[in-house]
Design a protein around this motif. Structure first.
Motif, mmCIF file in Angstrom:
data_model
loop_
_atom_site.group_PDB
_atom_site.id
_atom_site.type_symbol
_atom_site.label_atom_id
_atom_site.label_comp_id
_atom_site.label_asym_id
_atom_site.label_seq_id
_atom_site.Cartn_x
_atom_site.Cartn_y
_atom_site.Cartn_z
ATOM 1 N N THR A 1 55.664 48.740 56.335
ATOM 2 C CA THR A 1 55.381 49.741 55.299
ATOM 3 C C THR A 1 55.496 49.099 53.927
ATOM 4 O O THR A 1 54.687 49.369 53.025
ATOM 5 C CB THR A 1 56.386 50.910 55.426
ATOM 6 N N THR A 2 56.493 48.214 53.764
ATOM 7 C CA THR A 2 56.662 47.514 52.487
ATOM 8 C C THR A 2 55.408 46.708 52.166
ATOM 9 O O THR A 2 54.910 46.738 51.035
ATOM 10 C CB THR A 2 57.868 46.549 52.578
ATOM 11 N N LEU A 3 54.900 45.984 53.149
ATOM 12 C CA LEU A 3 53.694 45.162 52.926
ATOM 13 C C LEU A 3 52.530 46.041 52.505
ATOM 14 O O LEU A 3 51.775 45.733 51.578
ATOM 15 C CB LEU A 3 53.342 44.392 54.220
ATOM 16 N N LYS A 4 52.396 47.183 53.222
ATOM 17 C CA LYS A 4 51.281 48.093 52.944
ATOM 18 C C LYS A 4 51.395 48.596 51.503
ATOM 19 O O LYS A 4 50.410 48.644 50.745
ATOM 20 C CB LYS A 4 51.372 49.248 53.939
ATOM 21 N N ALA A 5 52.622 48.919 51.122
ATOM 22 C CA ALA A 5 52.861 49.410 49.758
ATOM 23 C C ALA A 5 52.460 48.354 48.751
ATOM 24 O O ALA A 5 51.813 48.647 47.736
ATOM 25 C CB ALA A 5 54.329 49.769 49.611
ATOM 26 N N CYS A 6 52.822 47.092 49.039
ATOM 27 C CA CYS A 6 52.446 46.002 48.132
ATOM 28 C C CYS A 6 50.930 45.950 47.960
ATOM 29 O O CYS A 6 50.413 45.768 46.854
ATOM 30 C CB CYS A 6 52.924 44.662 48.688
ATOM 31 N N TYR A 7 50.224 46.102 49.105
ATOM 32 C CA TYR A 7 48.752 46.009 49.073
ATOM 33 C C TYR A 7 48.184 47.066 48.129
ATOM 34 O O TYR A 7 47.341 46.774 47.269
ATOM 35 C CB TYR A 7 48.216 46.162 50.497
ATOM 36 N N TYR A 8 48.652 48.301 48.282
ATOM 37 C CA TYR A 8 48.116 49.367 47.413
ATOM 38 C C TYR A 8 48.574 49.182 45.968
ATOM 39 O O TYR A 8 47.829 49.426 45.037
ATOM 40 C CB TYR A 8 48.525 50.745 47.957
ATOM 41 N N GLN A 9 49.820 48.697 45.779
ATOM 42 C CA GLN A 9 50.367 48.480 44.440
ATOM 43 C C GLN A 9 49.517 47.480 43.667
ATOM 44 O O GLN A 9 49.199 47.676 42.503
ATOM 45 C CB GLN A 9 51.815 47.987 44.576
ATOM 46 N N ILE A 10 49.153 46.379 44.382
ATOM 47 C CA ILE A 10 48.395 45.323 43.699
ATOM 48 C C ILE A 10 47.082 45.877 43.151
ATOM 49 O O ILE A 10 46.658 45.540 42.052
ATOM 50 C CB ILE A 10 48.142 44.138 44.656
ATOM 51 N N GLN A 11 46.454 46.785 43.932
ATOM 52 C CA GLN A 11 45.170 47.331 43.473
ATOM 53 C C GLN A 11 45.336 48.111 42.170
ATOM 54 O O GLN A 11 44.406 48.209 41.376
ATOM 55 C CB GLN A 11 44.567 48.243 44.550
ATOM 56 N N ARG A 12 46.536 48.666 41.990
ATOM 57 C CA ARG A 12 46.723 49.523 40.807
ATOM 58 C C ARG A 12 47.347 48.779 39.633
ATOM 59 O O ARG A 12 47.496 49.353 38.576
ATOM 60 C CB ARG A 12 47.619 50.701 41.198
ATOM 61 N N GLU A 13 47.755 47.520 39.845
ATOM 62 C CA GLU A 13 48.430 46.800 38.743
ATOM 63 C C GLU A 13 47.483 46.617 37.563
ATOM 64 O O GLU A 13 46.315 46.290 37.737
ATOM 65 C CB GLU A 13 48.865 45.393 39.231
ATOM 66 N N LYS A 14 48.002 46.785 36.415
ATOM 67 C CA LYS A 14 47.219 46.484 35.214
ATOM 68 C C LYS A 14 48.056 45.531 34.384
ATOM 69 O O LYS A 14 49.257 45.732 34.224
ATOM 70 C CB LYS A 14 46.950 47.754 34.411
ATOM 71 N N LEU A 15 47.424 44.518 33.912
ATOM 72 C CA LEU A 15 48.178 43.531 33.131
ATOM 73 C C LEU A 15 48.192 43.999 31.682
ATOM 74 O O LEU A 15 47.140 44.233 31.089
ATOM 75 C CB LEU A 15 47.505 42.160 33.264
ATOM 76 N N ASN A 16 49.377 44.127 31.133
ATOM 77 C CA ASN A 16 49.460 44.635 29.744
ATOM 78 C C ASN A 16 48.820 43.662 28.772
ATOM 79 O O ASN A 16 48.972 42.487 28.867
ATOM 80 C CB ASN A 16 50.937 44.839 29.369
#
Length: 1635
Positions: free
Chosen positions: A1620-1635
């Motif tokens: 589940t942690t890995l899956k969360a990372c996958y979705y998180q990366i898609q939403r990351e925005k670099l300031n």
């Protein structure tokens, strides 16, 4: 002799062997005396010089006697008794030789020792008058490097020269004079040199006269014929000369090269030479003209002689002959009408110039066998229509003998019935008194004058040529000498030769070169080469010139010379036919014939009846050892007669007119004679126990027999073969075949005779007799099918002509002559055996061999009787039926004309006649008859209970009948005859008698199971088909090949007459000119089981068959990719039609259908995908989309509703846009080309929440075929293989039996072709033979055993489970590769895998009943290791919610490791396609964030500072982490996570994730140096960093694959949380925005 060699008899009789007796030459009446002072040692060989002699004893010692002037001690110059040559003691000498005054010896190791007079270098030592002691001579071949010593076999010494024959059959010479044959003028030659002129030829023996040398050389095998050189190598004159006359050209090959003689003798001789060289001979096309320069007493005399007007006369008279002496010009106008091809006749006259085919008054010393036996062609000249026609319309040309001057007599064919030929044979032994030189033909004989004689010899001599291969000249014969009009003088002689070759029927009566016999026995194909001084004509070339180099004596070619002897000035040649040819000085009659000098070989007249088998030549006399009637050799003397006391005039020496018999019968059996100048010596054996006598008897009979066979060959077979109209072509061919076999045998007997002659001169050990050592050579030659052909031939000949009956009888007798000899061998061998102790090995060997020859003789006699019985049968019952049955090789065994056998249940008036041949049983009725081949005939007696009849049951492939015999004896007789005949027919080689006693036991009855060939004649299905293979009781059974006349063919296994098992079947397709081809399994004559059928149309079906139809699972490929409509179907078939679930790939249209079929059409639910991304699922009817369905396009536009045709909307439906707007209403039209719509448009997003949007996607798959319905046939097939009617019903043990059977039969099939199986596969198969069986509680170990077994089973397609997995992989790939790689199919693909797992698990649980059901836990046998602390805070162990500690049994855990790696590529491809958009976004973020250095990224992701690594150890060095450092932190964890892409199953992927977490913990522990607990808030950013840095391209696909296929019980465990942690990372990366 060594003690070990000495057998009992030889010990007693050793004193009685090799006794020496000496005579004085010139006095025939004196009885011989023993050698003075000689003890009793057995002498093997003696040699005499002018005044001394040498003896060789059997223990290899050498003694000298006589006058020995070279000895150093005066006492030894004239010793009173023979003295031992001490220098040779210890060397085992094998042969000795003496010259006039010097001696030589050869040791066992091939070293030559010389001693005696050396004034001419004849002892190979320079500048030394005498050599007192035997001195070794070094002979080394300078051509080899390093120099090799040459081993010597035989030695010959003359007056001033010595010749040695090496083991490599080359001649080495030393001494002085032209007789050395060396190209040198400096004498003496003291270093042995090779005689290069004969290098490369096989020299068999050498002999030396006083000043001349002779060599016996083996003829070249025919393939080595050298091309004819144009010029003479020595004198460079043309070998073939052409002289232009007014009206014709003379072409001659009579060049005679003196080889550049430069001797200081008389120059006159040289001038005489040059007169001869260019002399020419011609044959005009209508007569013979010989122009010769003849030399007699050194005066040139020219004569020309013509034989003209050879005419045929009709009738019985022998043709007229005219001898025209003198010159007659022949005008070209003269014409002889009786020949259509006179030139051919003339050429033939020339060709066989000194041979005669037939002569009435031939005397026995010169029988016809003196013809050349090499490559002889017999012409067959058609007589012109003008001659009187007769039964044998042919012209027999027979040519005169002697030297080519005699007349050609032509017989008109009608006059000569074959009986005449026979008369020639019967009158062969003629008066011995007839004159030697001139056997005359017809009334006028030729004048026998000296002048004539010399003239003829000179002619003959011209034919000697040292450079042209003899046999080539022989075969091209006279066709070289021809005369043509002057215009042709520019034409090359070679062309003329070609043009004029006679076209004849060649009959080669000499067997071809046979390696084996020639290696073991002396060769009879020999030539005689001579060189040296020739003043007395001792060279035999027809002149008195010296020769510097060896030259072949042409007229001895083909005479089968086996031994040469040279006297002082004369030479003797002994032939295999026990005749002696002599030439050279004849002053004292030493040549054994009339008293004129002869310069060419002539036949010596020794004794009218008996043959000569050994000769010796002295200074001026000759000795002949002759076979006598009582087998004791008689010694004849011919030559110098010393005057009686009254005459004291020395020059008055007279000679013998004819050879004189010496009285020596009391001495014993002479084995060897040697001649010197004034004395000669014989070695005599006493006849102890009849041993020696038996040996002599064997040798004498063999030699006489050979002479007889040779006469038959030349006087009967040759003329017979040259006749025309002997019968049909096949008869003639048969006759030729029999004749050539006869020749072969004849040649072997000749060789054997020669070898026995030399055997008698040696140690005479019984064990080295050729007929013992190489018995097989003889046995094989005698059995060589000779007889069958014989009978066949006689039969054919008898049909040609009535007057042939007498001839047949005679021929029959002649051809069977050789068999009489076998009895003789047996008899003599037995006699020899009685001379030994019964216990000795010699006795045993002789006894065995004797019985071998005897049994062969009896066997051949029996074959002959059979043949005669059969011939009698054909004659007794002539008629159409018997004619059709009549085959040459057929033999009659018994027949029922005596009414002894009848057919059961036959009609009252029917006539049944049974005839048993050696190859068939014939059942004849009134007008019909049927032939049953014996190979496919089974006979068994009827049991007595069955009605008490004397019956025989006969079974053939298509008939069964019972024969009733009149008496029990008759029944037994017929049963035995039939059984034996069948057995012989099956063995095939019935002709060979058993050589060894072991195999002589007859089988009582032939085997029921056998191999045979048979053609069916009435069976409806098999009519005219031919079967070749194994049989069992009248039915094909086992492996075989069945061919139909129309080209159909089956090859494979049969059972009870039907195709059953594995086989291959071909059916030609005439229309397409190709063939249908099936390879696979059969049952009861039909295709049944797995198979591959390649149709002529190009389609290929691989799959199951039943009753010749496609039934079950199968794959059909149509067309190649390039052809018009390539397509592929894989799925279920019922009765040759597609039915059930199947996948159809239409490659042309780019569509794939996956769904239900019925009667070859799509019917029911199905899915279609196209290469353009369209997806349809719904109902099909008759191949069309009809009814409800869902259609999705690439851009997510969806239509749900009714269809009426492919891609055609028709009826109610809903169309939903990608943005969620939809239209409901009525639709009609084809998708992609304008659709008419009547309906309502909705835009739901305005008023409804978002949640309804993907409802159609959720519905996808409802209208597709449920996963469990797919590929039912594949699983059913596996269940059937295990012996279950329905899945899960059946007996486990039976299933395991079936698995074992499947494995062993497959292994047996592959054993024939081991290359198919690799070594690892073979090992796998072996390990599969152990079945995991368990008793007691089920444990983890047992679970592991099962797992291992499954992995192996699925590795080999020979195991039913492996086969199933292989098929599933194939169908899965067929479905989801290519057009099937469509993202909409992902859910279907996952469902299909889950269905496979479920159904496979059912199979596994059936095979291993103790395996718990899905989801149950196996208790762990060992306690769990102490609890680790969980990653997550708050609980001590995250497992508390997961099941009890233990091992959970799941189908995926057990089977995914086997299945998924094979299915991974297509499956992962679908995941990648489905997650395409998400993964693109994810990847873009990964790339962007990875540009940051470690420290910045850790900060950006919010990782707590305490977890930041401070320093790194790189290769053991600790480095600080700088702000710029990149890709250095948590490197081990990153590397670990990257391995997720290299694993296949979800469980393996989860393990990788778990390991990654552990690596992170390790790194943090290392930097914190203290124990700590992770909280999810701390852990997540660190893990996110690792995931980012791992840069996994298809992370989304990996995540979804794990989610879809992981075991449900893992979801709440530790691995579940990590996932589940890995899956969360996958979705998180898609939403990351670099300031």
């Amino acid at each position: 002799m060594d003690a070990k060699k000495r057998s009992s008899i030889e010990a007693e009789g050793s004193k009685e062997r090799g006794l020496v007796h000496v005579w004085q030459a010139g006095s025939c009446s004196v009885t011989p005396e023993r050698l003075p002072g000689w003890g009793g040692k057995t002498v093997l060989q003696a040699a005499l010089g002018v005044k001394h002699g040498v003896l060789l004893t059997e223990d290899g010692e050498v003694y000298s006697f006589g006058t020995l002037p070279w000895r150093s001690e005066p006492a030894e110059v004239c010793p009173s008794s023979p003295i031992l040559e001490n220098a040779l003691v210890g060397q085992f000498v094998v042969t000795v030789a003496t010259g006039s005054f010097h001696n030589g010896a050869v040791t066992e190791s091939g070293v030559v020792y010389m001693w005696g007079e050396n004034s001419a270098g004849q002892c190979a030592i320079a500048n030394q008058q005498y050599v007192p002691e035997p001195n070794p001579v070094s002979i080394s071949d300078s051509e080899t490097s390093p120099l090799l010593a040459v081993r010597i076999l035989q030695l010959a010494c003359g007056e001033e020269h010595t010749l040695a024959l090496s083991i490599s059959r080359e001649i080495w010479a030393w001494g002085t004079g032209c007789q050395l044959g060396l190209i040198t003028t400096t004498f003496p030659v003291t270093k042995p040199q090779k005689v290069e002129h004969l290098a490369g030829r096989v020299v068999l023996q050498v002999a030396c006269g006083a000043f001349h040398s002779l060599a016996l050389v083996q003829c070249l095998p025919s393939q080595d014929l050298k091309p004819v050189p144009e010029r003479c190598n020595q004198c460079s004159q043309l070998l073939i000369t052409m002289t232009d006359k007014e009206d014709h050209v003379i072409i001659s090959d009579s060049h005679c090269c003196p080889l550049g003689v430069t001797l200081s003798e008389s120059q006159a001789e040289n001038q005489a030479n040059t007169a001869i060289s260019p002399s020419t001979e011609t044959v005009d096309s209508r007569g013979d003209v010989f122009e010769n320069t003849l030399v007699e007493n050194d005066l040139p005399i020219a004569t020309e002689l013509n034989v003209g007007n050879v005419q045929t006369t009709s009738g019985d008279a022998i043709s007229s002959q005219q001898d025209v002496m003198g010159t007659s010009e022949i005008s070209s106008a003269r014409n002889i009408p009786s020949y259509p091809d006179t030139q051919a006749v003339d050429e033939y006259v020339q060709k066989v110039s000194d041979r005669s085919i037939r002569e009435n008054s031939e005397n026995s010393e010169k029988p016809m066998a003196s013809q050349p036996l090499v490559k002889e062609a017999i012409p067959n000249l058609h007589s012109p229509p003008t001659t009187s026609t007769s039964a044998l319309n042919s012209l027999v040309v027979s040519c005169a003998s002697a030297v080519g001057v005699r007349v050609a007599a032509t017989y008109e064919a009608g006059a000569l019935s074959l009986k005449k030929v026979m008369n020639f044979y019967s009158t062969a032994p003629c008066e011995p008194g007839a004159q030697a030189g001139s056997s005359s033909i017809g009334p006028e004989g030729l004048k026998d004058s000296r002048e004539e004689q010399v003239k003829q010899e000179s002619m003959q001599g011209k034919k000697s040529s040292s450079l042209v291969d003899i046999r080539e000249e022989e075969s091209e014969g006279g066709s070289r000498r021809l005369s043509l009009p002057g215009l042709l003088s520019q034409v090359s002689p070679r062309l003329l030769r070609k043009a004029a070759r006679v076209k004849t029927r060649t009959v080669v009566l000499t067997p071809t070169y046979s390696g084996e016999a020639d290696a073991l026995l002396p060769s009879l194909r020999t030539e005689v080469w001579t060189w040296g001084k020739g003043k007395e004509g001792q060279l035999g070339h027809g002149d008195v010139l010296p020769r510097l180099q060896p030259l072949c004596v042409k007229c001895l070619d083909g005479k089968e010379v086996i031994h040469l002897e040279a006297g002082g000035y004369h030479s003797l040649a002994l032939t295999a036919k026990s005749q002696v040819y002599s030439w050279g000085s004849n002053t004292f009659g030493q040549l054994g014939h009339s008293d004129f000098p002869t310069t060419v070989p002539r036949l010596a007249k020794v004794n009218g009846k008996n043959g000569v088998w050994s000769v010796a030549a002295g200074q001026d006399y000759s000795l002949f050892l002759v076979d006598t009637e009582d087998f004791q050799p008689g010694l004849y003397y011919s030559g110098r007669q010393d005057p009686t006391e009254g005459d004291n005039l020395p020059e008055n020496h007279s000679g013998t007119k004819t050879p004189v018999l010496l009285s020596c019968s009391k001495l014993g059996y002479i084995s060897r004679v040697t001649a010197g100048k004034d004395s000669y010596l014989a070695l005599v054996d006493k006849n102890i126990m009849g041993y020696i006598a038996s040996l002599h008897e064997l040798a004498t009979t063999e030699r006489r027999f050979y002479s007889k066979l040779s006469d038959i060959k030349s006087q009967i077979l040759r003329p017979l073969l040259s006749l025309e109209n002997l019968g049909t072509a096949s008869t003639v061919q048969l006759l030729q075949e029999v004749a050539s076999r006869f020749s072969k045998l004849c040649y072997l007997i000749g060789q054997h005779g020669a070898s026995l002659s030399s055997f008698l001169q040696g140690i005479k050990e019984a064990r080295s007799l050729v007929i013992l050592k190489h018995a097989s050579l003889f046995l094989d030659s005698y059995t060589d099918d000779f007889l069958n052909k014989n009978q066949e031939l006689l039969q054919d000949l008898s049909e040609v002509n009535d007057e042939n009956t007498q001839l047949m009888e005679i021929l029959n007798t002649l051809f069977f002559l050789p068999i009489r000899q076998l009895h003789n061998y047996a008899k003599v061998l037995l006699k020899l055996a009685t001379c030994f102790e019964v216990t000795s090995p010699e006795y045993q060997k002789l006894q065995d061999s004797s019985s071998c020859y005897e049994s062969l003789a009896v066997h051949l006699g029996r074959k002959r009787k059979e043949a005669e019985y059969t011939l009698g049968f054909w004659k007794t019952f002539p008629g159409k039926m018997t004619d059709s049955l009549r085959k040459p090789e057929r033999r009659l065994l018994c027949e029922s004309s005596n009414r002894a056998l009848s057919l059961q249940h036959a009609g009252r008036f029917s006539v049944n006649w049974f005839i048993l041949f050696n190859d068939a049983l014939v059942h004849a009725q009134f007008s019909t008859h049927h032939v049953f081949p014996l190979a496919t005939l089974w006979a068994e007696p009827l049991s007595e209970e069955a009605g008490g009849v004397n019956g025989l049951k006969i079974t053939t492939p298509e008939e069964q009948f019972t024969l009733i015999s009149s008496t029990p004896q008759e029944k037994t007789k017929w049963l035995r005859a039939v059984s034996q005949a069948v057995d012989q027919a099956l063995r095939g080689t019935s002709d060979l008698p058993p050589y060894s006693s072991g195999s002589s036991i007859q089988r009582q009855e032939p085997p029921i199971s056998r191999s045979a060939k048979y053609t069916f004649y009435k069976d409806a299905r098999l009519k005219d088909a031919t079967y070749d293979g194994r049989w069992l009781s009248g039915k094909p059974h086992g492996r075989g090949v069945l061919k139909w006349p129309d080209g159909k063919m089956y090859s494979g296994m049969f059972r009870n007459g039907l195709e059953d098992g594995y086989g291959e079947y071909r059916i030609p397709n005439k229309a397409l000119n190709k063939e249908d081809h099936y390879v696979g399994h059969w049952k009861e004559g039909k295709m049944c089981g797995q198979g591959v059928f390649s149709y002529a149309s190009g389609e290929v079906f691989e799959g199951c068959f039943q009753d010749n139809m496609r039934h079950g699972h199968g794959l059909l490929r149509s067309g190649k990719l390039t052809s018009s409509s390539p397509s592929m179907f894989i799925g279920q078939w019922v009765m040759d039609k597609k039915a059930g679930y199947g996948v159809f790939d239409d490659i042309t249209r780019g569509e794939k259908y996956m769904g239900m079929w019925q009667d070859d059409v799509c019917q029911g639910n199905g899915v279609v995908v196209t290469q353009f991304g369209l997806y349809y699922e719904g109902n099909f009817h008759l191949n069309k989309m009809m009814g409800n369905g869902v259609l999705l396009s690439e851009d997510d536009t969806i239509y749900e509703g009714e269809f009426s045709d492919d891609w055609t909307l028709n009826g109610k439906g809903t169309l939903t846009m990608p943005n969620g707007d939809y239209i409901e209403g009525y639709f009609s039209g084809e998708w992609g080309s304008g659709i008419k719509i009547t309906g309502t448009y909705f835009k739901p997003s305005l008023y409804e929440s978002d949640k309804d949007r993907p409802k159609v996607f959720r519905k996808l798959g409802n209208l597709a075929v449920p996963a469990d319905e797919k590929w039912k046939a594949v699983f059913d097939e596996c269940w059937h293989q295990l012996g279950c009617e329905n899945p899960g019903q059946g007996d486990v043990w039976k299933a395991w039996d079936n698995i074992a059977v499947a494995l062993t039969t497959s292994r047996r099939q592959h054993r024939d072709s081991p290359e198919i199986l690799s070594r690892s596969q073979t090992q796998t198969l072996e390990s599969l033979e152990f079945i995991p069986r368990h008793v007691g509680a089920f444990s983890v170990e047992k679970y592991d055993d099962i797992k291992k077994y499954l992995i192996k089973a699925c590795d080999t397609p020979l195991h039913p489970l492996g086969r199933l997995v292989e098929t599933l992989v194939a169908v899965y790939r067929m479905t989801y590769v290519g057009v099937g790689a469509n993202r909409r199919l992902l859910q279907e693909a996952v469902k299909e895998i889950k269905s496979y797992l479920k159904r496979l698990f059912q199979l596994v649980r059936f095979l291993f009943p103790e395996l718990p059901e899905e989801g149950s836990t196996i208790p762990l046998s060992a306690p769990l290791p102490t609890e680790r602390k969980s990653f997550c805070t708050g609980r001590s162990d995250s497992r508390s919610e997961s099941p009890e500690p233990g091992y959970v049994v799941t189908s995926s855990g057990l089977l995914l490791p086997v299945l998924l790696p094979r299915l991974y590529p297509p499956l992962f491809m679908l995941y990648a396609l489905d997650n395409d958009r998400e993964e693109d976004i994810y990847w873009e973020c990964v790339l962007r964030l990875n540009k940051q250095p470690d420290v910045a990224l850790l900060g950006f992701l919010g990782v707590q500072r305490k977890f930041w690594p401070v320093s790194l150890s790189i290769l053991g060095e600790s480095k600080k982490i700088l702000p710029t450092t990149k890709d250095a932190c948590f490197a081990s964890a990153i590397e670990c996570l990257q391995q997720i892409s290299t694993t296949f199953t979800p469980s393996d992927k989860l393990k990788v994730i778990q390991q990654t977490f552990e690596e992170i913990s390790q790194s943090v522990l290392a930097s914190l140096q203290e124990d700590f607990l992770w909280s999810m808030d701390d852990l997540f950013p660190v893990f996110l960093y690792v995931v980012l840095r791992a840069r996994i391209r298809n992370l989304g696909s990996e995540v979804h694959l794990i989610e879809d296929l992981m075991d449900p019980y893992l979801q709440h465990g530790e691995q579940g949380i990590m996932f589940t942690t890995l899956k969360a990372c996958y979705y998180q990366i898609q939403r990351e925005k670099l300031n």
